[in-house]
Design a protein around this motif. Structure first.
Motif, mmCIF file in Angstrom:
data_model
loop_
_atom_site.group_PDB
_atom_site.id
_atom_site.type_symbol
_atom_site.label_atom_id
_atom_site.label_comp_id
_atom_site.label_asym_id
_atom_site.label_seq_id
_atom_site.Cartn_x
_atom_site.Cartn_y
_atom_site.Cartn_z
ATOM 1 N N GLN A 161 0.843 -1.198 0.000
ATOM 2 C CA GLN A 161 0.000 0.000 0.000
ATOM 3 C C GLN A 161 0.879 1.250 0.000
ATOM 4 O O GLN A 161 0.676 2.160 -0.805
ATOM 5 C CB GLN A 161 -0.921 -0.023 1.233
ATOM 6 C CG GLN A 161 -1.663 1.285 1.531
ATOM 7 C CD GLN A 161 -2.783 1.579 0.521
ATOM 8 O OE1 GLN A 161 -3.365 0.661 -0.062
ATOM 9 N NE2 GLN A 161 -3.077 2.859 0.279
ATOM 10 N N LEU A 165 1.345 0.909 -4.308
ATOM 11 C CA LEU A 165 0.097 1.561 -4.685
ATOM 12 C C LEU A 165 0.239 3.078 -4.661
ATOM 13 O O LEU A 165 -0.098 3.762 -5.631
ATOM 14 C CB LEU A 165 -1.006 1.103 -3.727
ATOM 15 C CG LEU A 165 -2.439 1.160 -4.247
ATOM 16 C CD1 LEU A 165 -2.599 0.287 -5.480
ATOM 17 C CD2 LEU A 165 -3.417 0.690 -3.171
ATOM 18 N N GLU A 166 0.781 3.615 -3.548
ATOM 19 C CA GLU A 166 0.870 5.073 -3.420
ATOM 20 C C GLU A 166 1.793 5.676 -4.463
ATOM 21 O O GLU A 166 1.643 6.830 -4.834
ATOM 22 C CB GLU A 166 1.400 5.436 -2.011
ATOM 23 C CG GLU A 166 0.481 5.055 -0.874
ATOM 24 C CD GLU A 166 -0.420 6.204 -0.420
ATOM 25 O OE1 GLU A 166 -0.316 7.292 -0.992
ATOM 26 O OE2 GLU A 166 -1.234 5.968 0.492
ATOM 27 N N ASN A 168 2.485 4.167 -7.449
ATOM 28 C CA ASN A 168 2.253 3.598 -8.774
ATOM 29 C C ASN A 168 3.450 2.827 -9.310
ATOM 30 O O ASN A 168 3.846 2.982 -10.473
ATOM 31 C CB ASN A 168 1.896 4.702 -9.759
ATOM 32 C CG ASN A 168 0.408 4.719 -9.993
ATOM 33 O OD1 ASN A 168 -0.163 3.714 -10.409
ATOM 34 N ND2 ASN A 168 -0.221 5.846 -9.697
ATOM 35 N N THR B 639 -6.675 5.655 -4.138
ATOM 36 C CA THR B 639 -5.439 5.088 -3.593
ATOM 37 C C THR B 639 -5.502 5.008 -2.073
ATOM 38 O O THR B 639 -5.163 3.982 -1.480
ATOM 39 C CB THR B 639 -4.234 5.945 -4.010
ATOM 40 O OG1 THR B 639 -4.187 5.987 -5.438
ATOM 41 C CG2 THR B 639 -2.937 5.351 -3.490
ATOM 42 N N GLY B 642 -7.152 2.180 -0.837
ATOM 43 C CA GLY B 642 -6.566 0.890 -1.186
ATOM 44 C C GLY B 642 -7.062 0.315 -2.503
ATOM 45 O O GLY B 642 -6.935 -0.881 -2.744
ATOM 46 N N ILE B 643 -7.645 1.151 -3.354
ATOM 47 C CA ILE B 643 -8.174 0.674 -4.647
ATOM 48 C C ILE B 643 -7.148 1.017 -5.730
ATOM 49 O O ILE B 643 -6.911 2.188 -6.031
ATOM 50 C CB ILE B 643 -9.517 1.354 -4.973
ATOM 51 C CG1 ILE B 643 -10.554 1.055 -3.877
ATOM 52 C CG2 ILE B 643 -10.041 0.920 -6.335
ATOM 53 C CD1 ILE B 643 -10.914 -0.398 -3.750
ATOM 54 N N SER B 644 -6.560 -0.012 -6.344
ATOM 55 C CA SER B 644 -5.535 0.236 -7.352
ATOM 56 C C SER B 644 -6.168 0.922 -8.560
ATOM 57 O O SER B 644 -7.239 0.538 -9.010
ATOM 58 C CB SER B 644 -4.874 -1.073 -7.784
ATOM 59 O OG SER B 644 -5.843 -1.961 -8.270
ATOM 60 N N ASN B 645 -5.496 1.943 -9.047
ATOM 61 C CA ASN B 645 -6.073 2.697 -10.152
ATOM 62 C C ASN B 645 -4.971 3.294 -10.992
ATOM 63 O O ASN B 645 -3.818 3.338 -10.587
ATOM 64 C CB ASN B 645 -6.996 3.797 -9.616
ATOM 65 C CG ASN B 645 -6.224 4.808 -8.782
ATOM 66 O OD1 ASN B 645 -5.756 5.830 -9.282
ATOM 67 N ND2 ASN B 645 -6.054 4.507 -7.489
#
Lengths: 727, 727
Positions: A161, A165-166, A168, B639, B642-645
């Motif tokens: 996370q 995720l943060e 990319n 983000t 916690g939702i990947s985008n």
């Protein structure tokens, strides 16, 4: 995380995280203590001389039959001297052990006692156990049992996370089995070694530096009679231990008369042992392979595809979590030095001409303990610095490196690492590889000392260049100019005829070296050739100097119109030893408190909910079908919400049930003592509140996932004041 | 997942999941096709005879100078016969290829074409790529690129939720490096082998069974002229391939004249090759080790600690996710047969006398495709059964086994596996180890045929007994009786004197065998000894029969009062090949649809949100600072949740941006076309709705995490009707 042994490369963050505990900075930071120690050793030596002299005096008094009273007086004086000697010895012992023992960090215990208390609890509650125990285990291999495994999984989820995720990042997952060619290119096949000595009779193997280190430390700690010169020498050896060559190590081992610790047999000369687990891929026996010593190489060899995946744009980061392997010669220090471990590594690829970071301002105001090179060299202590100042003053090389230092700080403190026992230490010049621009280690203080847990290195273009050269595939990036640029380019044109006449078979290597000159070197050569007609020039691959004459080449600058530039990206590499972080987290989270009666000390891990292996326990107050039904309902809704929980329906007292789960670090306990509302108890404060049965799962979920805090919850729900019979 | 090669043990689920594709059931299920094929081969042979005969007739007509018209008539008839032959050949070809190709499962394409389309997309979009590509790769090793890595992580998270959390399993994490003694006890050192042949000149290695299989399939598919007897033989060989000994395999290879495929050189005799990657632990070279071939052994050796952790109570399950390694002789079939892979294994320990399961009723009403032993043997097809009926009718051995079959069904279909192409196939008696009570494989249909992806085996007490014996540590459980029980116990008392006289050096093994008799055997012996005075008795370890006389032992039953019983638990083992499940999921999720113009086919993966590598894309409709700011805000809140985008701020048309992300299986796309509200588009239906900027992150989070469905959302939010310029 390219991780050579420092003896060979003096390189990179990597070398040190998982090979050796640095001592250099320990000695530099204890300069003050050292001088006390040194003067005490001098006093002790002086006192011993006096005592010896006094002994002689008494003996001569006795032999000359001096009066009894005179002899008695002299013996009394000798005893007084001996008492003074003992006092000095005690002071010296205290000076040696450094005085940091018994500080609050270790719960008022000595380092060893504290560590034993933590490790006992961890092993008894199956946080981890030695692997293959029923077969007497294998040194350096450990299993994570249920709570340890849950913590590891929580740490890795948060890592994903916080970083992937943060930021990319492009996460990849490559095999552990790696063909030789890859690790040949990275340098591991030739350089990833430790120096080993063998018991000449039994063949038992030891790490040469460990034996020397143990000898020096032992002497320093236990032999109070050594001279202060000898003490200084031993300390110097400890400080330069990582830089000693095989020959130097061997000489010291001989000089000090070090023998095999178990048998007292003589030892062989030190020789390098490669730390990779070797294997063979496929059935032919013709394809050597290794278990990867780090995960980074899997990212480097995929650079081209990842750059394409990212739309051929820089900067971008790739990340990998996975197992790595090091066939340690003789692992010690429990979870800190193991033969198989989980690494989480990031390779951030960036234009070497622009190492700014778009999100730099989000971390530049952070303040924490930093230990720059200058402070280490001058014997000062680590100090609190503002990250932004460290960059603007040039202490940290660039914004991107600083950005990751800041993010690592946030990551570790969020997990529960005590920020007062976390510092970022810069590598000294002799610790870094020649190509590295700057390296910082996140070090965490534990009962073993300061432990490198994360290495953050600017490795410049080294890794991509090494694989480009070996594979023949160009691992490069392009910058397209918005409009064509006039670029002044260096043009070096060798005169092959003249060079051939002069150097014959060496001609090719000479030309390669000439063409590889950078602009500065070339323009200097041009100037010298014009003024003097010839110049001495070093051809590295020939390992000699040759004389270059004016007619052998032309050097000029030409202006060209270019539409893009092609370059090898720099790599900034944060590399996390997950097992080390977790072990330090155990130590920072552990404390003891008396039980209600005050007779017994109870163990507690103060893990934040994010990390806790189980978020919540559910206890029916008494064994009773209705309460158990409510407990089941609560447990089911917690599970459905993804909150790990554990029911305990044994009839044991609530106090004992709390103690059992405090020792696992469970932050919240729900006690079902009615059909409509229940008690939630927080582990560290032991505060209790009343919450409706229907709300309780949501409350626990929210506080476990950090959407609210216990302090907020205390404001909202009524306290449970009736003193529980068991607390 | 103990996973011996079936040739040696005819064992266990394990053997098959990751070693061979079973063919036996394929042939039994195609009995109907076979008889058509067989009669076609007979017709073809007859037709060829007729044609040959007719050729002779024409030649004799010509040589006897028969009238031209008569010859022309005969030639015409011959041509007609040839046409008929071609027709039979075509029918035969169709019968051989089975007719299942071109079904809807493969998007109207042939298996090969479909597979190529999927694999091309997967490799181009970096779902996976061959490892170490810039060094020309290593067969059987693959990297997961960013989308593949995200999918793997999602599948494993869901596995943890569905199994570990929901069932309160004890998860452990053990090293891959394993000392020899452990794998000696499990049997892998001696039995985990495949049969290999070598090119006698070049030394290239092949799997013996693969060469024989390829030969038989090739003959059957391409040589239409073989007799129906020969065809039947080849099919028989394919069916029994896994059961052939080294000698039998070698004999067939000789008989069929099979040579090395690349060089046509002769081949060596087949010999066993151990499939484990061997290495050496520590520097001495004296501690052999292997990279684990499965994760299960790490659980078994920890049984004692885990049982204690569980409060000394049965049943409980332990679980482990981790890498496993098999040094395949010549890997093929892409992601389905690799040298390193992720396993997720469960070992459920249960009292052998009580295999009921408390949550059985939660799955007993499930209905799905099952393929019991009897149906396979009698040539019937798999059929939909109710799980509860399968247990009550005795098809599935016990409730716990059935419970896991049901949970595996729910797991796989939840991931997006097409339930029409998922079946549970029971092992045939000759596939199972002698100790196994029952085994079922979850098989998923792919372009490679039915692939075993999960093995669910009741392995009885085999594994714990093996480690008890080797380590000397009793891996057993106790059941405490609530009150003492009168237990009738068999007492076998050997008369050592008489046995010693009769058997001398063999005495010890004879006594062991006598004492190991179960109650039935012992009481039968007692009866025979009383009636006849002696009995023939087989001593397995001596591999011979001996004569036991009445005076050599006494057999009786005694009644004892016991407070507990001690027993070795049975193990029920669901073992998941994560890479195989993911590959099958790729095939089941892939489809193609025309673009707007109808000129081009676009690729789509219909991953459910749970699995999708990226949950949502954010597109500013046009390049515009205000829209980009809104896009950034939405992306940041996704983000944080916690939702990947993924943002795509290129100026490319929205249609092209949709197509790019459909190919990655991204389920939702947010198009920012105003500052206050945005469009959400669903991938498969292409439905679009309007949602306020402030709500959009929550809506996408809820539908991504399964708290709501797209159908529900469609009811709530207004449809976006204005046809987008790009869709």
């Amino acid at each position: 995380m390219p991780s050579f042994h420092s003896t060979f490369t003096k390189s990179s963050s990597l070398s040190h995280i998982f090979t050796k505990t640095r001592l250099r900075h320990l000695t530099t930071t204890t300069t003050a203590t050292m001088s006390t120690e040194s003067s005490l050793r001098e006093s002790l030596a002086a006192k011993l001389t006096t005592i010896n002299h006094h002994g002689d005096v008494i003996r001569s008094l006795k032999s000359s039959k001096a009066p009894k009273s005179e002899i008695e007086e002299a013996v009394k004086a000798l005893n007084a001297l001996k008492l003074e000697k003992t006092e000095i010895e005690n002071e010296l012992k205290a000076a040696i052990s450094g005085g940091s023992d018994g500080s609050n960090s270790f719960n008022g215990m000595s380092r060893d006692t504290f560590r034993q208390a933590v490790v006992n609890t961890l092993e008894r509650r199956l946080f981890y156990v030695p692997s293959f125990k029923i077969y007497r285990g294998v040194a350096g291999l450990y299993d994570y049992g249920p709570p340890g495994c849950a913590i590891k999984s929580n740490v890795l989820s948060f890592w994903r996370q916080h970083f992937v995720l943060e930021e990319n990042m492009l996460e990849v997952d490559c095999p552990c089995v790696t063909p030789e060619v890859v690790l040949k290119a990275s340098g591991h096949v030739d350089k990833f070694t430790d120096l080993m000595v063998k018991d000449e009779k039994t063949g038992t193997c030891y790490r040469a530096d460990h034996l020397l280190k143990d000898h020096c430390k032992d002497k320093l700690e236990k032999d109070l009679a050594i001279s202060s010169e000898m003490a200084a020498e031993l300390k110097h050896v400890l400080a330069v231990l990582d830089d000693l060559s095989a020959e130097q190590l061997g000489a010291k081992i001989k000089e000090y008369g070090i023998v095999a610790p178990d048998t007292k047999n003589p030892l062989s000369d030190p020789y390098p042992f490669n730390l990779m687990f070797a294997t063979s891929i496929g059935p032919s026996g013709m394809s050597p392979g290794y278990m990867r010593p780090e995960t980074a190489q899997g990212i480097f060899v995929n650079f081209k595809d990842l750059y394409y995946y990212n739309g051929n744009k820089l900067p971008f980061a790739a990340a990998q979590i996975g197992q790595a392997f090091r066939n340690e010669i003789s692992p010690r220090q429990g979870l800190l030095r193991v033969r198989e471990f989980t690494l989480a590594e990031i390779e951030h690829f960036v234009d070497p001409d622009d190492k700014s970071h778009p999100k730099y301002s989000e971390v530049s105001n952070l303040e924490f303990l930093m230990f720059p090179r200058d402070e280490q060299m001058s014997g000062e202590a680590a100090k609190r610095l503002c990250l932004g100042d460290a960059v603007s003053e040039g202490t940290v090389n660039n914004q991107t490196l600083a950005y990751f230092i800041g993010r690592v700080y946030l990551f570790l403190t969020h997990l529960g690492i005590d920020e007062k026992r976390l510092r970022f230490r810069q590598h000294l010049p002799n610790e870094m590889a020649h190509y590295a621009a700057d390296c910082w280690d996140a070090e965490i203080e534990s009962s073993y000392g300061w432990i490198e847990c994360v290495g953050i290195a600017d490795r410049s273009a080294y890794d991509l260049r090494a694989h480009t050269e070996k594979s023949g595939v160009a691992l490069v990036a392009q910058e397209k100019f918005s409009e064509p640029k006039e670029v002044e380019k260096l043009v070096i044109t060798p005169n092959k005829k003249e060079l051939g006449l002069a150097f014959k078979g060496d001609q090719k290597l000479v030309i390669e070296s000439l063409e590889a000159m950078n602009e500065k070197e070339a323009m200097e050569m041009k100037a010298t050739l014009e003024s003097k007609g010839e110049i001495e020039f070093e051809v590295c691959k020939l390992q000699k100097m040759v004389t270059i004459k004016k007619n052998m080449l032309s050097i000029s600058k030409e202006t060209k119109r270019e539409h893009q530039r092609t370059f090898t990206p720099s790599v900034i590499e944060p590399s996390f030893g997950i097992g080390r972080i977790i072990y330090c987290l155990y130590e920072h989270s552990f404390y003891m408190r008396p039980d209600k009666s005050g007779d017994e000390q109870l163990n507690v891990f103060r893990f934040p909910p994010l990390v806790a292996p189980i978020k919540c326990t559910v206890f029916p107050l008494v064994q009773n079908e209705e309460y158990e039904e409510v407990a089941n309902r609560i447990s089911r809704s917690l599970t459905a919400a993804g909150i790990s929980n554990k029911k305990d329906i044994t009839g044991t007292s609530i106090g004992k049930r709390y103690a059992r789960t405090d020792e696992l670090g469970v932050p919240f306990a729900i006690t079902v003592d009615s059909k409509t509302s229940v008690t939630i108890r927080e582990r560290d404060s032991k505060d209790q509140i009343r919450v409706n049965v229907d709300e309780v799962a949501t409350v626990v979920k929210d506080v476990s996932e950090g959407r609210t805090t216990w302090a907020d919850i205390l404001q909202i729900y009524p306290a449970h004041t009736s003193a529980s019979a068991d607390e």
